[in-house]
Motif scaffolding. Sequence first.
Motif, PDB file in Angstrom:
ATOM      1  N   THR A 142       0.837  -1.208   0.000  1.00 32.06           N
ATOM      2  CA  THR A 142       0.000   0.000   0.000  1.00 32.06           C
ATOM      3  C   THR A 142       0.868   1.253   0.000  1.00 32.06           C
ATOM      4  O   THR A 142       0.600   2.211  -0.734  1.00 32.06           O
ATOM      5  CB  THR A 142      -0.937  -0.005   1.231  1.00 32.06           C
ATOM      6  N   TRP A 145       2.431   1.708  -3.463  1.00 33.77           N
ATOM      7  CA  TRP A 145       1.419   2.133  -4.433  1.00 33.77           C
ATOM      8  C   TRP A 145       1.120   3.624  -4.275  1.00 33.77           C
ATOM      9  O   TRP A 145       1.025   4.358  -5.250  1.00 33.77           O
ATOM     10  CB  TRP A 145       0.159   1.283  -4.229  1.00 33.77           C
ATOM     11  N   ARG A 146       0.998   4.094  -3.016  1.00 37.15           N
ATOM     12  CA  ARG A 146       0.744   5.522  -2.774  1.00 37.15           C
ATOM     13  C   ARG A 146       1.933   6.376  -3.215  1.00 37.15           C
ATOM     14  O   ARG A 146       1.751   7.452  -3.769  1.00 37.15           O
ATOM     15  CB  ARG A 146       0.450   5.763  -1.295  1.00 37.15           C
ATOM     16  N   ARG A 148       4.067   5.712  -5.559  1.00 38.30           N
ATOM     17  CA  ARG A 148       4.077   5.741  -7.019  1.00 38.30           C
ATOM     18  C   ARG A 148       3.009   6.699  -7.547  1.00 38.30           C
ATOM     19  O   ARG A 148       3.242   7.469  -8.479  1.00 38.30           O
ATOM     20  CB  ARG A 148       3.841   4.336  -7.567  1.00 38.30           C
ATOM     21  N   ASN A 149       1.817   6.675  -6.941  1.00 39.70           N
ATOM     22  CA  ASN A 149       0.741   7.581  -7.372  1.00 39.70           C
ATOM     23  C   ASN A 149       1.102   9.034  -7.105  1.00 39.70           C
ATOM     24  O   ASN A 149       0.781   9.915  -7.913  1.00 39.70           O
ATOM     25  CB  ASN A 149      -0.571   7.233  -6.678  1.00 39.70           C
TER      26      ASN A 149
END
Length: 158
Positions: A142, A145-146, A148-149
């Motif tokens: 998680t 992913w954050r 990268r976003n």
Amino acid sequence: MRSGESFTPGRSTDLAVIDPRRVPVMRVFRSGAGTFLCELKGAGTQWSEPQWKTEDEEGRPELLLPDVEKFVNEHGDFIQSSILPLDDEIPDLICFSRHETGLIIQTRIKQHSSFVSLCQVLLYFGPLTAVLLLVTVTAGGTWAWRQRNQVMDKNDAA
């Protein structure tokens, strides 16, 4: 006994044929309540009743005198059984019988082993470790992913 038409009182007896050259068989059973049964099968009168002792008798309380029963089973085997109730767990308990010539037959019972302790530890810590690993992998995924976003959002804004 019958004498004419009248009966005279008598007493029934059991007869067991024992081979003195044969070594008897000793088996030990344990109930869930901590009671032990030591069975000596095929022993004659030359063998003592089954007795109990501990491996390390120093510092341990004396064992109670066991209840001993002697009987002949349906196959004609002479059996001596010794029943020992215990409240405490004794690591090395030994049931033994001694022949009049000095020969000893014995069975050792280990009540608590390190393998059992290890299994209990694995039973509790195995699932806990699996859950901790799952939470760590999920949290790491998680977070990645954050990150990268956020980087992609900054690149799109610029």
